[in-house]
Enzyme design. Structure first.
Site, PDB file in Angstrom:
ATOM      1  N   ARG A 124     118.924  55.020   0.835  1.00 12.35           N
ATOM      2  CA  ARG A 124     118.696  55.656   2.140  1.00 12.35           C
ATOM      3  C   ARG A 124     118.866  57.178   2.105  1.00 12.35           C
ATOM      4  NH1 ARG A 124     121.392  50.814   3.961  1.00 12.35           N
ATOM      5  NH2 ARG A 124     119.886  49.441   4.975  1.00 12.35           N
ATOM      6  N   LYS A 146     107.944  68.138   2.786  1.00 12.44           N
ATOM      7  CA  LYS A 146     106.946  67.078   2.791  1.00 12.44           C
ATOM      8  C   LYS A 146     106.961  66.388   1.433  1.00 12.44           C
ATOM      9  CE  LYS A 146     103.370  68.558   6.046  1.00 12.44           C
ATOM     10  NZ  LYS A 146     101.926  68.889   6.148  1.00 12.44           N
ATOM     11  N   GLU A 188      96.931  79.115  -1.924  1.00  9.32           N
ATOM     12  CA  GLU A 188      97.962  78.850  -0.922  1.00  9.32           C
ATOM     13  C   GLU A 188      98.686  80.127  -0.508  1.00  9.32           C
ATOM     14  OE1 GLU A 188      98.474  76.135   0.656  1.00  9.32           O
ATOM     15  OE2 GLU A 188      97.424  74.618  -0.520  1.00  9.32           O
ATOM     16  N   LYS A 228     105.902  80.545   5.304  1.00  6.23           N
ATOM     17  CA  LYS A 228     105.975  79.099   5.503  1.00  6.23           C
ATOM     18  C   LYS A 228     107.342  78.692   6.048  1.00  6.23           C
ATOM     19  CE  LYS A 228     105.219  74.631   3.327  1.00  6.23           C
ATOM     20  NZ  LYS A 228     104.712  73.882   2.156  1.00  6.23           N
ATOM     21  N   GLU A 238     106.103  68.830  11.951  1.00  9.57           N
ATOM     22  CA  GLU A 238     104.663  69.031  12.131  1.00  9.57           C
ATOM     23  C   GLU A 238     104.147  68.401  13.423  1.00  9.57           C
ATOM     24  OE1 GLU A 238     101.255  69.557   8.843  1.00  9.57           O
ATOM     25  OE2 GLU A 238     101.767  67.466   9.219  1.00  9.57           O
ATOM     26  N   ARG A 242     103.224  73.854  12.857  1.00 13.11           N
ATOM     27  CA  ARG A 242     103.233  73.660  11.405  1.00 13.11           C
ATOM     28  C   ARG A 242     101.873  73.200  10.892  1.00 13.11           C
ATOM     29  NH1 ARG A 242     107.707  70.767   7.381  1.00 13.11           N
ATOM     30  NH2 ARG A 242     106.438  70.998   5.509  1.00 13.11           N
ATOM     31  N   ASN A 246      97.806  73.896   7.371  1.00 16.43           N
ATOM     32  CA  ASN A 246      96.711  73.114   6.798  1.00 16.43           C
ATOM     33  C   ASN A 246      95.368  73.844   6.870  1.00 16.43           C
ATOM     34  OD1 ASN A 246      97.969  70.430   6.066  1.00 16.43           O
ATOM     35  ND2 ASN A 246      98.596  70.594   8.200  1.00 16.43           N
ATOM     36  N   HIS A 249      92.549  72.794   4.609  1.00 16.02           N
ATOM     37  CA  HIS A 249      92.893  71.554   3.928  1.00 16.02           C
ATOM     38  C   HIS A 249      92.083  70.344   4.376  1.00 16.02           C
ATOM     39  CE1 HIS A 249      96.148  73.896   2.328  1.00 16.02           C
ATOM     40  NE2 HIS A 249      96.632  72.876   1.678  1.00 16.02           N
ATOM     41  N   HIS A 253      90.518  68.264   1.467  1.00 16.61           N
ATOM     42  CA  HIS A 253      90.795  66.862   1.150  1.00 16.61           C
ATOM     43  C   HIS A 253      89.501  66.045   1.112  1.00 16.61           C
ATOM     44  CE1 HIS A 253      95.190  67.390   2.678  1.00 16.61           C
ATOM     45  NE2 HIS A 253      95.047  67.774   1.426  1.00 16.61           N
ATOM     46  N   HIS A 266      92.943  71.252  -6.561  1.00 15.84           N
ATOM     47  CA  HIS A 266      93.291  71.273  -5.149  1.00 15.84           C
ATOM     48  C   HIS A 266      93.142  72.676  -4.568  1.00 15.84           C
ATOM     49  CE1 HIS A 266      95.305  70.409  -1.379  1.00 15.84           C
ATOM     50  NE2 HIS A 266      96.183  71.347  -1.632  1.00 15.84           N
TER      51      HIS A 266
END
Length: 367
Positions: A124, A146, A188, A228, A238, A242, A246, A249, A253, A266
């Site tokens: 956990r 993330k 980025e 960031k 997010e 936030r 992206n 992105h 993607h 990427h």
């Protein structure tokens, strides 16, 4: 004077520092023992990174009085899967990891995402430390919490928000990085400037390709991480701004999902996606064409794709790309969300994109 820069990520009790620069590993040495009460450091890396950097980190840990217990995963996206997660969690449990111990992630975004997710779910939740070895990971995936793995439905569709305790972005580790990967990671950095820091873009644009080396690169990494960090501190999970991070992105993607394996990086897809986001904003009458021109020229000057046609793979279908974009995690109520721009440093979130108009725009752009 130390060349290592410290960027704080302010999240209250979960706040942490990002150390950036040549020598960041050595600068972190005094901090490390507090994360490892059993005087051992479980470290996760992959079989590509291990020959390059593992011995250096083992030596660093030994100097701090810590024995290193490495777990070496297979390289590449295949490890970032339910099978890879199970393998890693089993390895942590076999070592009887305790909740008071941290795990070190040594590698690029795949290792960082996978290790962070394993740390989030093992017993956990255990702590973890990021030592990113690619520019993309140093400036993006290692910061913000993330974590996740890929599923059949798409990238990072299973995961958790789990903040690291420390990020060590030593730019000396980038010496082994191929030039293509260095350029891809830069996407980025410039993304951060284009979202909300026009003066930063002016500095990057003035530096040109020289920004990819030495002290200018460390400064650019620190600037992007600081940007960031501010957004993450305001919207950790997010639910709001936030999502601005992206930018490019959603297009990226879709490109990655449609391209053959390993055809594009990427960061290359993100660069093309950023250019498309600006050009689509122009098509909607929301952004000056001159700003989109500047973005495309800058991307081209540093060796990045500046439109879809400049990607290594070129066989795109507009309708299929938009179908991929419908699966994006940011979407709400069945509508495509895009990060668009009213100008350089003026990104915003549109949660209801007209898909018919988007398909028509892409058909024109791809031709």
């Amino acid at each position: 004077m130390s060349s290592v820069l410290t960027v704080p990520v302010g999240l209250g009790s979960r706040a942490y520092d990002v150390l950036v620069g040549d020598g960041a590993l050595d600068a972190a040495a005094d901090r490390l023992p507090g994360f490892f009460p059993r005087q051992r450091a479980i470290l996760v890396t992959d079989s590509h990174i291990a020959p390059l950097h593992l011995e250096r980190v083992i030596t660093l840990l030994a100097g701090a009085g810590l024995a290193c217990d490495p777990i070496v995963m297979e390289p590449g996206e295949r490890a970032k899967s339910f099978a890879g997660l199970e393998q890693l969690v089993d390895a942590l449990l076999e070592r009887n990891i305790e909740r008071s111990e941290a795990v070190i992630a040594l590698g690029g975004g795949v290792i960082g995402d996978l290790t962070g997710f394993a740390a989030a779910v093992t017993k956990r939740g255990v702590d973890f430390i990021q030592i990113p070895t690619t520019l993309l990971a140093q400036v993006d995936s290692s910061v913000g919490g993330k974590t996740g793995i890929n599923t059949r439905q798409g990238k990072n569709f299973a995961g958790a928000f789990h903040q690291p305790r420390l990020v060590i972005a030593d730019t000396a580790l980038l010496a082994t990085l191929p030039e293509r990967e260095r350029r891809a990671g830069y996407a980025e950095i410039v993304k951060a400037a284009l979202i909300g820091d026009e003066p930063m873009f002016e500095r990057l644009d003035a530096a040109g390709a020289g920004v990819l080396q030495g002290a200018p690169l460390a400064r650019a990494i620190a600037d992007a991480v600081a940007f960031k960090a501010r957004i993450v501190a305001e919207d950790e999970l997010e639910h709001g701004n936030r999502a601005l991070l992206n930018l490019g992105h959603t297009f990226a993607h879709a490109f990655e999902a449609e391209a053959p394996k390993d055809a594009i990086r990427h960061g290359e897809a993100v660069a093309a996606g950023i250019a498309l986001a600006f050009r689509y904003s122009v098509a909607r009458g929301e952004c000056p064409a001159s700003d989109a021109d500047r973005v495309e020229a800058h991307l081209r000057s540093v060796g990045l794709p500046w439109n879809a046609a400049s990607l290594a793979h070129k066989d795109w279908d507009a309708a299929r790309l938009v179908a991929r974009m419908r699966d994006d995690k940011k979407n709400q109520a069945g509508e495509i969300t895009l990060i668009l721009a009213r100008g350089i440093g003026k990104a915003w979130i549109d949660p209801r994109i007209d898909t018919t108009h988007l398909v028509a725009f892409l058909e024109t752009s791809l031709s």
